[in-house]
Design a protein around this motif. Structure first.
Motif, PDB file in Angstrom:
ATOM      1  N   SER A  36       4.028   9.015  65.146  1.00 10.75           N
ATOM      2  CA  SER A  36       4.616   9.263  63.824  1.00 10.75           C
ATOM      3  C   SER A  36       4.921   7.957  63.099  1.00 10.75           C
ATOM      4  CB  SER A  36       5.857  10.148  63.924  1.00 10.75           C
ATOM      5  OG  SER A  36       6.864   9.536  64.673  1.00 10.75           O
ATOM      6  N   SER A  37       5.336   6.935  63.822  1.00 13.92           N
ATOM      7  CA  SER A  37       5.574   5.626  63.200  1.00 13.92           C
ATOM      8  C   SER A  37       4.277   5.058  62.631  1.00 13.92           C
ATOM      9  CB  SER A  37       6.152   4.641  64.216  1.00 13.92           C
ATOM     10  OG  SER A  37       7.382   5.089  64.713  1.00 13.92           O
ATOM     11  N   TYR A  38       3.210   5.168  63.390  1.00 15.27           N
ATOM     12  CA  TYR A  38       1.915   4.665  62.935  1.00 15.27           C
ATOM     13  C   TYR A  38       1.409   5.458  61.730  1.00 15.27           C
ATOM     14  CZ  TYR A  38      -2.901   2.999  62.978  1.00 15.27           C
ATOM     15  OH  TYR A  38      -4.115   2.463  62.614  1.00 15.27           O
ATOM     16  N   GLU A  39       1.608   6.766  61.752  1.00 19.23           N
ATOM     17  CA  GLU A  39       1.185   7.594  60.617  1.00 19.23           C
ATOM     18  C   GLU A  39       1.978   7.229  59.360  1.00 19.23           C
ATOM     19  OE1 GLU A  39      -1.055   9.721  58.342  1.00 19.23           O
ATOM     20  OE2 GLU A  39      -1.526   9.346  60.442  1.00 19.23           O
ATOM     21  N   MET A  40       3.276   6.930  59.512  1.00 16.09           N
ATOM     22  CA  MET A  40       4.077   6.493  58.362  1.00 16.09           C
ATOM     23  C   MET A  40       3.508   5.210  57.776  1.00 16.09           C
ATOM     24  SD  MET A  40       8.084   7.240  59.228  1.00 16.09           S
ATOM     25  CE  MET A  40       8.143   6.850  60.970  1.00 16.09           C
ATOM     26  N   ILE A  41       3.123   4.275  58.639  1.00 16.18           N
ATOM     27  CA  ILE A  41       2.543   3.014  58.163  1.00 16.18           C
ATOM     28  C   ILE A  41       1.224   3.266  57.459  1.00 16.18           C
ATOM     29  CG2 ILE A  41       1.412   0.886  58.953  1.00 16.18           C
ATOM     30  CD1 ILE A  41       3.704   0.542  60.934  1.00 16.18           C
ATOM     31  N   ARG A  42       0.376   4.088  58.036  1.00 17.39           N
ATOM     32  CA  ARG A  42      -0.927   4.397  57.411  1.00 17.39           C
ATOM     33  C   ARG A  42      -0.724   4.990  56.014  1.00 17.39           C
ATOM     34  NH1 ARG A  42      -5.531   4.819  60.727  1.00 17.39           N
ATOM     35  NH2 ARG A  42      -6.305   6.483  59.406  1.00 17.39           N
ATOM     36  N   GLN A  43       0.200   5.935  55.898  1.00 16.70           N
ATOM     37  CA  GLN A  43       0.478   6.571  54.606  1.00 16.70           C
ATOM     38  C   GLN A  43       1.039   5.548  53.612  1.00 16.70           C
ATOM     39  OE1 GLN A  43      -0.312   9.675  53.725  1.00 16.70           O
ATOM     40  NE2 GLN A  43       0.468   9.313  51.670  1.00 16.70           N
ATOM     41  N   PHE A  44       1.977   4.724  54.072  1.00 15.16           N
ATOM     42  CA  PHE A  44       2.576   3.709  53.215  1.00 15.16           C
ATOM     43  C   PHE A  44       1.508   2.745  52.684  1.00 15.16           C
ATOM     44  CE2 PHE A  44       4.453  -0.484  52.581  1.00 15.16           C
ATOM     45  CZ  PHE A  44       5.489  -0.184  51.691  1.00 15.16           C
ATOM     46  N   LEU A  45       0.649   2.271  53.568  1.00 11.55           N
ATOM     47  CA  LEU A  45      -0.405   1.339  53.151  1.00 11.55           C
ATOM     48  C   LEU A  45      -1.328   1.984  52.119  1.00 11.55           C
ATOM     49  CD1 LEU A  45      -1.254  -0.316  56.577  1.00 11.55           C
ATOM     50  CD2 LEU A  45      -0.132  -1.406  54.616  1.00 11.55           C
ATOM     51  N   HIS A  46      -1.673   3.228  52.323  1.00 12.65           N
ATOM     52  CA  HIS A  46      -2.528   3.933  51.367  1.00 12.65           C
ATOM     53  C   HIS A  46      -1.836   4.038  49.997  1.00 12.65           C
ATOM     54  CE1 HIS A  46      -5.579   6.649  49.913  1.00 12.65           C
ATOM     55  NE2 HIS A  46      -4.612   7.469  49.515  1.00 12.65           N
ATOM     56  N   GLU A  47      -0.566   4.429  49.990  1.00 17.64           N
ATOM     57  CA  GLU A  47       0.184   4.591  48.742  1.00 17.64           C
ATOM     58  C   GLU A  47       0.385   3.265  48.016  1.00 17.64           C
ATOM     59  OE1 GLU A  47       3.824   6.508  49.868  1.00 17.64           O
ATOM     60  OE2 GLU A  47       2.817   8.398  50.360  1.00 17.64           O
ATOM     61  N   GLU A  48       0.468   2.177  48.748  1.00 18.89           N
ATOM     62  CA  GLU A  48       0.766   0.885  48.144  1.00 18.89           C
ATOM     63  C   GLU A  48      -0.474   0.042  47.862  1.00 18.89           C
ATOM     64  OE1 GLU A  48       3.578   0.212  46.827  1.00 18.89           O
ATOM     65  OE2 GLU A  48       4.540   1.992  47.631  1.00 18.89           O
TER      66      GLU A  48
END
Length: 128
Positions: A36-48
């Motif tokens: 879940s931590s890695y998925e949060m990072i993946r989503q954050f990077l995509h959004e930013e």
């Protein structure tokens, strides 16, 4: 506006829950699981605006970048995790939750960006 288009100024951490010095954005992601931590990072990077950066396909592949040495001093001189300019996804050093990841994003428009990214010169100019 995405982080990649307008990198925050030093101390501009009111909007971001991160450490920001104008050269590096550093944030800790800690979910219930490492996945879940890695998925949060993946989503954050995509959004930013960093969706074009190649990333490990899953946590199992990400863990292949983790340094597995007994001597903690060796880890102090290298990146303990995945590194692909301008991002680093790092595993915390000892004593931290096993579900925590550290995300560092380097300002690509900063002077001497590549030298800072690869640790040739310090990210914080006052530490020269």
């Amino acid at each position: 506006m995405p982080l990649r288009d307008k990198f925050p100024e030093p101390g501009d951490d009111s909007e971001w829950s991160a450490e920001i010095d104008g050269y590096v954005y550093k944030s800790v992601f800690s979910g219930a699981t490492l996945e879940s931590s890695y998925e949060m990072i993946r989503q954050f990077l995509h959004e930013e605006g960093y969706g074009d950066i190649p990333l490990p396909k899953d946590v199992k592949e990400l863990e292949m970048f983790k340094l597995t040495v007994r001597n903690q001093q060796v880890i102090m001189f290298g990146d303990n995790g995945y590194v692909h300019n301008p991002i680093k996804i790092l595993f915390p050093l000892k004593g931290r939750k096993k579900t925590t990841l550290i995300l560092e994003i380097f300002n690509e428009k900063a002077p001497d960006h590549l030298l800072r990214f690869h640790g040739i010169i310090p990210t914080n100019p006052s530490s020269k």
